[in-house]
Enzyme design. Structure first.
Site, PDB file in Angstrom:
ATOM      1  N   HIS A  56      66.296 102.182  76.685  1.00  0.00           N
ATOM      2  CA  HIS A  56      65.452 103.168  75.984  1.00  0.00           C
ATOM      3  C   HIS A  56      65.503 102.885  74.482  1.00  0.00           C
ATOM      4  O   HIS A  56      66.238 102.010  74.029  1.00  0.00           O
ATOM      5  CB  HIS A  56      65.869 104.599  76.314  1.00  0.00           C
ATOM      6  CG  HIS A  56      67.230 105.015  75.833  1.00  0.00           C
ATOM      7  ND1 HIS A  56      68.395 104.427  76.274  1.00  0.00           N
ATOM      8  CD2 HIS A  56      67.611 105.991  74.957  1.00  0.00           C
ATOM      9  CE1 HIS A  56      69.432 105.025  75.702  1.00  0.00           C
ATOM     10  NE2 HIS A  56      68.980 105.962  74.883  1.00  0.00           N
ATOM     11  N   HIS A  58      66.400 104.545  71.653  1.00  0.00           N
ATOM     12  CA  HIS A  58      67.305 105.075  70.641  1.00  0.00           C
ATOM     13  C   HIS A  58      68.033 103.942  69.912  1.00  0.00           C
ATOM     14  O   HIS A  58      68.457 102.961  70.525  1.00  0.00           O
ATOM     15  CB  HIS A  58      68.298 106.049  71.248  1.00  0.00           C
ATOM     16  CG  HIS A  58      67.711 107.394  71.533  1.00  0.00           C
ATOM     17  ND1 HIS A  58      68.286 108.308  72.373  1.00  0.00           N
ATOM     18  CD2 HIS A  58      66.565 107.978  71.071  1.00  0.00           C
ATOM     19  CE1 HIS A  58      67.537 109.409  72.418  1.00  0.00           C
ATOM     20  NE2 HIS A  58      66.493 109.226  71.631  1.00  0.00           N
ATOM     21  N   ASP A  60      70.881 103.432  68.705  1.00  0.00           N
ATOM     22  CA  ASP A  60      72.222 103.002  69.080  1.00  0.00           C
ATOM     23  C   ASP A  60      72.237 102.202  70.385  1.00  0.00           C
ATOM     24  O   ASP A  60      73.321 101.861  70.879  1.00  0.00           O
ATOM     25  CB  ASP A  60      73.178 104.202  69.163  1.00  0.00           C
ATOM     26  CG  ASP A  60      72.769 105.230  70.202  1.00  0.00           C
ATOM     27  OD1 ASP A  60      71.560 105.392  70.447  1.00  0.00           O
ATOM     28  OD2 ASP A  60      73.654 105.887  70.770  1.00  0.00           O
ATOM     29  N   HIS A  61      71.056 101.877  70.890  1.00  0.00           N
ATOM     30  CA  HIS A  61      70.943 100.989  72.051  1.00  0.00           C
ATOM     31  C   HIS A  61      70.126  99.735  71.748  1.00  0.00           C
ATOM     32  O   HIS A  61      70.149  98.795  72.544  1.00  0.00           O
ATOM     33  CB  HIS A  61      70.342 101.734  73.242  1.00  0.00           C
ATOM     34  CG  HIS A  61      71.249 102.800  73.775  1.00  0.00           C
ATOM     35  ND1 HIS A  61      72.038 102.630  74.887  1.00  0.00           N
ATOM     36  CD2 HIS A  61      71.523 104.046  73.307  1.00  0.00           C
ATOM     37  CE1 HIS A  61      72.749 103.729  75.093  1.00  0.00           C
ATOM     38  NE2 HIS A  61      72.455 104.600  74.142  1.00  0.00           N
ATOM     39  N   HIS A 114      66.206 112.146  79.239  1.00  0.00           N
ATOM     40  CA  HIS A 114      66.845 111.979  77.920  1.00  0.00           C
ATOM     41  C   HIS A 114      65.780 111.542  76.923  1.00  0.00           C
ATOM     42  O   HIS A 114      65.675 112.088  75.817  1.00  0.00           O
ATOM     43  CB  HIS A 114      67.960 110.949  78.050  1.00  0.00           C
ATOM     44  CG  HIS A 114      68.660 110.610  76.780  1.00  0.00           C
ATOM     45  ND1 HIS A 114      69.440 111.503  76.081  1.00  0.00           N
ATOM     46  CD2 HIS A 114      68.718 109.443  76.081  1.00  0.00           C
ATOM     47  CE1 HIS A 114      69.944 110.916  75.011  1.00  0.00           C
ATOM     48  NE2 HIS A 114      69.519 109.670  74.979  1.00  0.00           N
ATOM     49  N   ASP A 133      71.876 106.352  79.050  1.00  0.00           N
ATOM     50  CA  ASP A 133      72.047 107.769  78.725  1.00  0.00           C
ATOM     51  C   ASP A 133      71.344 108.692  79.719  1.00  0.00           C
ATOM     52  O   ASP A 133      71.027 109.835  79.391  1.00  0.00           O
ATOM     53  CB  ASP A 133      71.534 108.042  77.310  1.00  0.00           C
ATOM     54  CG  ASP A 133      72.363 107.337  76.250  1.00  0.00           C
ATOM     55  OD1 ASP A 133      73.339 106.652  76.610  1.00  0.00           O
ATOM     56  OD2 ASP A 133      72.021 107.458  75.060  1.00  0.00           O
ATOM     57  N   HIS A 171      77.998 105.372  77.022  1.00  0.00           N
ATOM     58  CA  HIS A 171      78.848 105.970  75.984  1.00  0.00           C
ATOM     59  C   HIS A 171      80.219 106.345  76.545  1.00  0.00           C
ATOM     60  O   HIS A 171      80.370 106.603  77.742  1.00  0.00           O
ATOM     61  CB  HIS A 171      78.210 107.243  75.424  1.00  0.00           C
ATOM     62  CG  HIS A 171      77.018 106.997  74.559  1.00  0.00           C
ATOM     63  ND1 HIS A 171      77.119 106.716  73.209  1.00  0.00           N
ATOM     64  CD2 HIS A 171      75.698 106.971  74.854  1.00  0.00           C
ATOM     65  CE1 HIS A 171      75.897 106.548  72.715  1.00  0.00           C
ATOM     66  NE2 HIS A 171      75.021 106.700  73.697  1.00  0.00           N
TER      67      HIS A 171
END
Length: 255
Positions: A56, A58, A60-61, A114, A133, A171
């Site tokens: 996805h 975001h 942080d990915h 999410h 996530d 995570h």
């Protein structure tokens, strides 16, 4: 030889994964929070990344995708529905499409909730699903873009996979997820035992992911919104599953 999966800690609490087919030497990277630790692990093992699989959009990915692509020449795979928010894709996929890593064939699962367009990658030969996530160890992702009913549908797809499947999530949230789970499901002996094991692992700095789907089905309250005992525990006996899930998610958000 069996496929190999390597968990790589990134940033402060993120995980990336390597999926390696030893028979062909091909390797895929699932999500790239940052490139440096992934490149170090590849170099240590003498592996070359041929694919980057994105779950996805975001940051942080995906923050390290371009650096990793430049360093390895890997092809980038991501959701067609999310392409406008992802790094440039070499292969845009939708639910039901196949992704091949050497001799390993994986299927794409839409797990929106999410985010809209979040996907998971299920590789049966590796007995693994990369969920980022969506489904997480003892939890699930916060509902930033989709409604609760959408996320419950997504989690139900993952719950239907073989129970021996490794859930490779994104995570290190398991300890806090365990504390919440105990607050609503404290009579669950399997959960109490798992929470103790999680605490012990974190005391020594060990990761708590991946986890087995069977363990999630027994202990993760977000997968158990259809369980009459858990419905009763949250005061919603007889309520529809997705409404119970929404209540559990709302309680977690306030926890």
């Amino acid at each position: 030889m069996p496929p190999e999966i390597v968990t790589i800690a990134c940033l402060t609490d993120n995980y990336a994964y390597l999926l390696h087919d030893p028979d062909t030497g091909e390797t895929a990277v699932v999500d790239v929070p940052e490139a440096a630790p992934i490149l170090r692990e590849l170099a240590t093992r003498g592996w070359k990344a041929g694919w980057i699989l994105i779950t996805h959009h975001h940051h942080d990915h995906i923050e390290g995708v371009e650096e990793l692509r430049r360093a390895t020449g890997a092809k980038v795979v991501g959701a067609r529905a999310d392409a406008h928010r992802l790094p440039a894709l070499d292969l845009a996929v939708t639910e039901g499409d196949r992704v091949t890593v050497g001799g390993l064939s994986g299927s794409v699962i839409d797990v929106s909730g999410h985010t809209i367009g979040h996907i998971a990658f299920h590789f049966p030969q590796a007995q693994a699903v990369f969920t980022a996530d969506s489904l997480m160890a003892l939890g699930c992702g916060r509902l930033f873009e989709g409604p609760a009913a959408m996320m419950w549908e997504s989690l139900s797809k993952l719950a239907a996979l073989p129970p021996e499947t490794l859930v490779c999530s994104g995570h290190e949230y398991t300890a806090s997820n365990a504390r919440f789970a105990l607050s609503i499901d404290g009579e669950n002996a399997a959960l109490r035992s798992r929470a103790q094991a999680v605490a012990a692992a974190r005391e020594t700095g060990q990761p708590t992911v991946p986890s087995r789907l069977a363990e999630e089905l027994a202990t993760n309250p977000f997968l158990r919104a259809n369980d009459p005992a858990l419905k009763a525990a949250v005061g919603m006996a007889g309520a529809p599953d997705d409404e119970v899930f929404a209540e559990i998610r709302a309680r977690k958000d306030r926890f």
